[in-house]
Motif scaffolding. Structure first.
Motif, mmCIF file in Angstrom:
data_model
loop_
_atom_site.group_PDB
_atom_site.id
_atom_site.type_symbol
_atom_site.label_atom_id
_atom_site.label_comp_id
_atom_site.label_asym_id
_atom_site.label_seq_id
_atom_site.Cartn_x
_atom_site.Cartn_y
_atom_site.Cartn_z
ATOM 1 N N LYS A 37 0.810 -1.211 0.000
ATOM 2 C CA LYS A 37 0.000 0.000 0.000
ATOM 3 C C LYS A 37 0.851 1.272 0.000
ATOM 4 O O LYS A 37 0.397 2.316 -0.428
ATOM 5 C CB LYS A 37 -0.935 0.016 1.215
ATOM 6 C CG LYS A 37 -2.008 -1.050 1.172
ATOM 7 C CD LYS A 37 -2.903 -0.947 2.363
ATOM 8 C CE LYS A 37 -2.268 -1.787 3.455
ATOM 9 N NZ LYS A 37 -3.075 -1.920 4.658
ATOM 10 N N ASN A 38 2.088 1.180 0.468
ATOM 11 C CA ASN A 38 2.939 2.368 0.565
ATOM 12 C C ASN A 38 3.821 2.589 -0.654
ATOM 13 O O ASN A 38 4.612 3.515 -0.676
ATOM 14 C CB ASN A 38 3.834 2.271 1.808
ATOM 15 C CG ASN A 38 3.032 2.350 3.087
ATOM 16 O OD1 ASN A 38 1.920 2.850 3.100
ATOM 17 N ND2 ASN A 38 3.591 1.825 4.146
ATOM 18 N N ILE A 39 3.708 1.743 -1.672
ATOM 19 C CA ILE A 39 4.554 1.883 -2.859
ATOM 20 C C ILE A 39 3.937 2.917 -3.798
ATOM 21 O O ILE A 39 2.758 2.853 -4.126
ATOM 22 C CB ILE A 39 4.719 0.540 -3.585
ATOM 23 C CG1 ILE A 39 5.467 -0.425 -2.688
ATOM 24 C CG2 ILE A 39 5.456 0.716 -4.892
ATOM 25 C CD1 ILE A 39 5.643 -1.778 -3.286
ATOM 26 N N ALA A 40 4.769 3.844 -4.240
ATOM 27 C CA ALA A 40 4.290 4.910 -5.116
ATOM 28 C C ALA A 40 4.087 4.410 -6.544
ATOM 29 O O ALA A 40 3.057 4.669 -7.161
ATOM 30 C CB ALA A 40 5.274 6.072 -5.096
ATOM 31 N N ASP A 41 5.054 3.690 -7.100
ATOM 32 C CA ASP A 41 4.994 3.219 -8.479
ATOM 33 C C ASP A 41 5.359 1.730 -8.501
ATOM 34 O O ASP A 41 6.531 1.362 -8.527
ATOM 35 C CB ASP A 41 5.968 4.029 -9.336
ATOM 36 C CG ASP A 41 5.869 3.704 -10.811
ATOM 37 O OD1 ASP A 41 4.992 2.899 -11.188
ATOM 38 O OD2 ASP A 41 6.653 4.267 -11.583
ATOM 39 N N LYS A 42 4.343 0.872 -8.490
ATOM 40 C CA LYS A 42 4.565 -0.576 -8.373
ATOM 41 C C LYS A 42 5.305 -1.152 -9.571
ATOM 42 O O LYS A 42 6.173 -2.013 -9.414
ATOM 43 C CB LYS A 42 3.236 -1.303 -8.194
ATOM 44 C CG LYS A 42 2.566 -1.027 -6.892
ATOM 45 C CD LYS A 42 1.245 -1.756 -6.788
ATOM 46 C CE LYS A 42 0.541 -1.326 -5.530
ATOM 47 N NZ LYS A 42 -0.789 -1.888 -5.416
ATOM 48 N N LEU A 43 4.996 -0.683 -10.763
ATOM 49 C CA LEU A 43 5.623 -1.221 -11.972
ATOM 50 C C LEU A 43 7.125 -0.907 -12.004
ATOM 51 O O LEU A 43 7.951 -1.802 -12.206
ATOM 52 C CB LEU A 43 4.934 -0.666 -13.214
ATOM 53 C CG LEU A 43 5.442 -1.168 -14.550
ATOM 54 C CD1 LEU A 43 5.187 -2.665 -14.673
ATOM 55 C CD2 LEU A 43 4.772 -0.429 -15.678
ATOM 56 N N SER A 44 7.486 0.339 -11.783
ATOM 57 C CA SER A 44 8.899 0.725 -11.790
ATOM 58 C C SER A 44 9.653 0.083 -10.629
ATOM 59 O O SER A 44 10.806 -0.328 -10.778
ATOM 60 C CB SER A 44 9.037 2.245 -11.694
ATOM 61 O OG SER A 44 8.469 2.854 -12.812
ATOM 62 N N ARG A 96 14.192 4.148 -2.330
ATOM 63 C CA ARG A 96 14.062 5.607 -2.184
ATOM 64 C C ARG A 96 13.493 6.251 -3.450
ATOM 65 O O ARG A 96 12.722 7.200 -3.372
ATOM 66 C CB ARG A 96 15.415 6.252 -1.870
ATOM 67 C CG ARG A 96 16.050 5.810 -0.597
ATOM 68 C CD ARG A 96 15.344 6.420 0.574
ATOM 69 N NE ARG A 96 15.822 5.813 1.802
ATOM 70 C CZ ARG A 96 16.207 6.478 2.840
ATOM 71 N NH1 ARG A 96 16.163 7.783 2.839
ATOM 72 N NH2 ARG A 96 16.615 5.851 3.906
ATOM 73 N N LYS A 97 13.902 5.735 -4.605
ATOM 74 C CA LYS A 97 13.492 6.367 -5.867
ATOM 75 C C LYS A 97 12.073 5.989 -6.273
ATOM 76 O O LYS A 97 11.274 6.849 -6.630
ATOM 77 C CB LYS A 97 14.468 5.966 -6.969
ATOM 78 C CG LYS A 97 14.228 6.662 -8.280
ATOM 79 C CD LYS A 97 15.317 6.353 -9.269
ATOM 80 C CE LYS A 97 15.076 7.096 -10.565
ATOM 81 N NZ LYS A 97 16.091 6.817 -11.557
ATOM 82 N N TYR A 98 11.755 4.694 -6.236
ATOM 83 C CA TYR A 98 10.467 4.233 -6.747
ATOM 84 C C TYR A 98 9.519 3.733 -5.673
ATOM 85 O O TYR A 98 8.330 3.628 -5.901
ATOM 86 C CB TYR A 98 10.673 3.067 -7.724
ATOM 87 C CG TYR A 98 11.504 3.402 -8.907
ATOM 88 C CD1 TYR A 98 11.043 4.275 -9.879
ATOM 89 C CD2 TYR A 98 12.766 2.850 -9.067
ATOM 90 C CE1 TYR A 98 11.820 4.573 -10.980
ATOM 91 C CE2 TYR A 98 13.542 3.148 -10.168
ATOM 92 C CZ TYR A 98 13.060 4.021 -11.112
ATOM 93 O OH TYR A 98 13.823 4.315 -12.195
ATOM 94 N N GLY A 99 10.050 3.402 -4.542
ATOM 95 C CA GLY A 99 9.284 2.631 -3.570
ATOM 96 C C GLY A 99 8.493 3.432 -2.580
ATOM 97 O O GLY A 99 7.783 4.367 -2.912
ATOM 98 N N THR A 100 8.671 3.060 -1.351
ATOM 99 C CA THR A 100 7.831 3.566 -0.281
ATOM 100 C C THR A 100 8.130 5.030 0.005
ATOM 101 O O THR A 100 9.261 5.483 -0.081
ATOM 102 C CB THR A 100 8.055 2.745 1.000
ATOM 103 O OG1 THR A 100 9.448 2.793 1.330
ATOM 104 C CG2 THR A 100 7.630 1.324 0.802
ATOM 105 N N LYS A 101 7.091 5.731 0.335
ATOM 106 C CA LYS A 101 7.208 7.117 0.727
ATOM 107 C C LYS A 101 7.222 7.161 2.245
ATOM 108 O O LYS A 101 6.295 6.708 2.902
ATOM 109 C CB LYS A 101 6.033 7.955 0.211
ATOM 110 C CG LYS A 101 5.922 7.933 -1.292
ATOM 111 C CD LYS A 101 7.133 8.558 -1.920
ATOM 112 C CE LYS A 101 6.961 8.598 -3.428
ATOM 113 N NZ LYS A 101 8.176 8.871 -4.124
ATOM 114 N N LEU A 102 8.326 7.650 2.800
ATOM 115 C CA LEU A 102 8.449 7.713 4.253
ATOM 116 C C LEU A 102 7.630 8.883 4.792
ATOM 117 O O LEU A 102 7.635 9.970 4.257
ATOM 118 C CB LEU A 102 9.906 7.879 4.650
ATOM 119 C CG LEU A 102 10.844 6.752 4.228
ATOM 120 C CD1 LEU A 102 12.263 7.103 4.604
ATOM 121 C CD2 LEU A 102 10.430 5.454 4.857
ATOM 122 N N LYS A 103 6.912 8.596 5.869
ATOM 123 C CA LYS A 103 6.125 9.654 6.506
ATOM 124 C C LYS A 103 7.007 10.421 7.463
ATOM 125 O O LYS A 103 7.733 9.859 8.257
ATOM 126 C CB LYS A 103 4.945 9.046 7.267
ATOM 127 C CG LYS A 103 3.970 8.365 6.350
ATOM 128 C CD LYS A 103 2.837 7.765 7.131
ATOM 129 C CE LYS A 103 1.873 7.044 6.188
ATOM 130 N NZ LYS A 103 0.791 6.419 6.907
#
Length: 104
Positions: A37-44, A96-103
């Motif tokens: 749920k925390n992944i910004a761009d699953k494909l990349s 850091r580039k494609y994955g999870t967005k840290l709160k």
């Protein structure tokens, strides 16, 4: 020496299998402790992580052949350390580039 070559060979195939499953079959459930749920761009993200593991697996196979030819476990161990450190750096960079967005 045979055990070292065997372990590198098995690790290479495991990394190649996991990288293929993550990159081409989008099996993000194979990534440990990943909250999808925390992944910004699953494909990349799946392409980056899968490609990193595919390359690492291929390099493990090449390392096993290098150790087989040169008969130098010290050289193989040094290459393995470099492979693991570079894989960790690639996975962190991809996260850091494609994955999870840290709160914050």
């Amino acid at each position: 020496m045979t055990l070292f070559i065997f372990i590198n060979f098995i690790l290479g195939f495991i990394f190649i299998f996991l990288g293929y499953e993550i990159k081409y079959n989008k099996r993000l459930d194979l990534i440990n402790d990943l909250n999808i749920k925390n992944i910004a761009d699953k494909l990349s993200y799946s392409k980056w992580i899968g490609f990193s593991e595919l390359i690492t697996g291929l390099l493990f196979l090449i390392t096993s052949f290098i150790v087989f030819i040169t008969k130098s476990i010290l050289l193989g161990s040094a290459i393995n350390v470099l492979l693991i450190v570079s894989l960790i750096i690639l996975l962190i960079y991809g996260d850091r580039k494609y994955g999870t967005k840290l709160k914050k």
